[in-house]
Scaffold this motif. Sequence first.
Motif, mmCIF file in Angstrom:
data_model
loop_
_atom_site.group_PDB
_atom_site.id
_atom_site.type_symbol
_atom_site.label_atom_id
_atom_site.label_comp_id
_atom_site.label_asym_id
_atom_site.label_seq_id
_atom_site.Cartn_x
_atom_site.Cartn_y
_atom_site.Cartn_z
ATOM 1 N N ARG A 237 0.813 -1.217 0.000
ATOM 2 C CA ARG A 237 0.000 0.000 0.000
ATOM 3 C C ARG A 237 0.851 1.273 0.000
ATOM 4 N N HIS A 238 2.061 1.193 -0.537
ATOM 5 C CA HIS A 238 2.948 2.357 -0.455
ATOM 6 C C HIS A 238 2.458 3.551 -1.268
ATOM 7 N N LEU A 239 1.520 3.341 -2.191
ATOM 8 C CA LEU A 239 0.970 4.450 -2.978
ATOM 9 C C LEU A 239 -0.326 5.011 -2.404
ATOM 10 N N LEU A 240 -0.857 4.366 -1.369
ATOM 11 C CA LEU A 240 -2.181 4.725 -0.849
ATOM 12 C C LEU A 240 -2.249 6.179 -0.389
ATOM 13 N N MET A 241 -1.299 6.611 0.403
ATOM 14 C CA MET A 241 -1.372 7.955 0.973
ATOM 15 C C MET A 241 -1.151 9.019 -0.106
ATOM 16 N N SER A 242 -0.236 8.753 -1.019
ATOM 17 C CA SER A 242 0.023 9.695 -2.106
ATOM 18 C C SER A 242 -1.212 9.877 -2.971
ATOM 19 N N ILE A 243 -1.850 8.781 -3.355
ATOM 20 C CA ILE A 243 -3.040 8.857 -4.205
ATOM 21 C C ILE A 243 -4.182 9.556 -3.474
ATOM 22 N N THR A 244 -4.369 9.213 -2.203
ATOM 23 C CA THR A 244 -5.446 9.842 -1.432
ATOM 24 C C THR A 244 -5.245 11.345 -1.320
ATOM 25 N N ALA A 245 -4.018 11.754 -1.003
ATOM 26 C CA ALA A 245 -3.745 13.176 -0.797
ATOM 27 C C ALA A 245 -3.854 13.971 -2.084
#
Length: 875
Positions: free
Chosen positions: A540-548
């Motif tokens: 899930r290393h892209l989760l926070m970037s995509i959400t933000a």
Amino acid sequence: MAGGAGARDAAFPAGADEEAAWLLRVRETLAETDAALAARFDSGEPVERLVAARARSIDGLIREAWSRCIPADAQLALFAVGGYGRGELFPHSDIDLLVLAAEPEQHARREALACLFALLWDMGLQASHAVRSPEQCTQAASDPTVLTALLEARPLVADIADRGALEASIAPQKVWPARDYFLAKADEQRQRHARFGDTSDNLEPNLKDGPGGLRDLHTLGWMALRSFGVRERDALVGLGHLGADEAAALDREHEALGRLRFGLHLVAGRHEERLRFDYQKALAAHLGYADDARNLGVEQMMQGFYRSAAIVRRINDRLLQRFEEHFDGTAVPEPLDARFELRRGYLAARDPQWPHGDVAQVFELFATWASRPDARGLHSQTARALAEALAIVPAYAVAEPALRDRFMALLRGERPVPTLERMARLGVLGRWIPAFAQVSGRMQFDLFHVYTVDQHTLAVLRNLASFGDASTDDRFSKAHQVWPTLRKPELLLLAGLFHDIAKGRGGDHSEVGAEDAQAFCAAHALSASDAALVTWLVRRHLLMSITAQKQDISDPAVIHRFASEVADRERLDYLYLLTCADIAGTSPKLWNAWKDQLLADLRASTRLALRQGLEHPVDAIEHIAETRAAVRGLLSARGIGEGEADALFLRFPEHGFLRARPDQIAWQAQALRSAAPGEVVVAVRSLDAGDHALEVFVHSPDRDGLFAAIVISLDRLGLEIQQARALDGPGETIFDSFQVLPGDTRQPPSTADIERRLAGALSGPLERIRPARRTQPRHLRHFRIVPRIQFDEGPDGGETVLSLVCTDRPGLLADIAHVLRARRLRVQDARIATFGERAEDVFRLTESDNSALDAGSRAALRDALLSRIDGEANR
């Protein structure tokens, strides 16, 4: 001295017809030779033979021109110098010549020499030349670059005396003794590497001058020639300065780099040393690289280059050390322990037979190195011994448990990130983790990922390490506060090491990488909870970037969904740090104060949601009340009482307290404090002095096309919009906010200038504000993305969500806004995201009566957008 037939007017005794016929024959010969060499290249003949053959063919033509122009009794000699002197001529290489003559003879033969040089150009040979006496050669050779060219001198028309005179003029006794020359060329190489960011892993690398390129191989040859009087690598092997395996590796990579350069000259059709996007795909196809299910042909070609450059740099470092020791001696060793010592500051194994086939001693070397940050590097003998021992380093999956423990000890020990970098550079990490070897030198043919996968991974690890440094990095506002709270920092390093390790293997690299991480953690006996954390972070290393970047993080529902996925505060903190490091390690231009604030806000909101409990999500009314209270506190500190604050709040949209941070609202309230009703208010503030990020606030009576006018005006001011938020306020007013960056940070506009010019533009007729026309940058032409447009219903059904993916370019957002204005559509919110050459923008739209778009309006908007995007991109 050797000579020829006559001066230019006598070179063609039959007149102009003979000259034209002769020049035609020469040009035809050149074209036939080059065509034949190109065919031999395509058949796979070694480049070393081809460049030598081209040099020989040019030799004959130049001698023929010499004989036509230079009298037989002229006391002149002709030498090939530089790369031509070395006997290497690529299809469009420079042809460098030296005419050696005493000064009186130079003046006497001025017309004949002018005839020669003009004839060479007429023949189609773009030759550069120098005319010098031996004494002038000595003077000119005070410049080490000139000396280097003369060291390569090869006689074309010269006798033994001429050669002796030239050699004597640049002898070490007269100019640049061997040690001084070595130091000058070593410093020149360092400076040249620095011009390329000290890395060969650039998107458009220079085959000749970049780090690990052909110039590095040439430099080693020049040093050897000046220091030991030898030209061939085999001679260096005989002298003990170069191992046979190292010489073979340099020969192999010389051929690989030479093949790329020869092919690049053919594809470009001119002298070109830079692997530009314009040529990469064509060159890959010319060299026979084909796309497969996992990698593009161009990516395969570039990976080969990066690996070749890495090997050249690795051996180059060792040779420079050996040359240094040749001149300055090995010095007295400084023992460190029973196994290792420092020699001239370089870490070395004390036993010449090290490591005796024992992999544990290899890991011990890196542990000792980590404990001595003062070491200049690894001693060349030990570096060579390590290279020879790479074959005994097992993959972790088949290694003994004791070795796995030693690796984890390195990860938990002193300075783990420099240790991982060294292990990667010296080939050990790729042996221990074979998946890492697969991404070594692997590039992605886009503008978003400016580094190879392995170099990006190491950059991410360096960013993570910086969070724990005593000296904070101003680019990150919260990371240094979060790092000390980590339970086990090595788990974050493992996640950083594995997050992109599956790139290029097909499928979702996050999922495949998570499987790799799980296997690694199990083999290294991590606890189930630690392994689960590392695996989740990779997956899930892209989760926070995509959400933000792609969702509205002021929406409590978005925060609740994100918090539900993260589940606990430990995961949140690890993911936050990994996301910061990942974005900042992708491209130097990608991280900015806006993204720093965005991620910090998402973390803060998620922490609050987790603290209150996921079963009790924060509702909008509660959030608005908390924001109002926080803003009152900020305004009170600035001398604005509660009554005045409440009066100002009446001018704000209610949902603004849901979407904006308290400090933003307080700043906007101050901007409105002295503004009269109906007045256009523009306020600009700096988010971070380091990267020039700005926030622009616009409050104005609403008018059709106002959002487009603002966007176009900002574009004309040279400001790139990172995020846009459009809110409707009471009394038919707008509250629009923009996060912007100057396109040119060398001369960014001042905040006062932006406020003045934007307010002036918005105070007049809006229809006169039209997008600027710009030429598409060269590099974007090679990354064409077919536009994708999607329409969805808004959450409450009263809005239409437009999602647009297309090739980014200057002025794109201004053009989109212009289309929306022409359709009389209202922008309620906008999320602007750019990933290299890829723009991914989301707009919440309504008709002029604040209703959602019907099917007809959507179809018309799609056609208008496609026409505008394609028309401008193809201009």
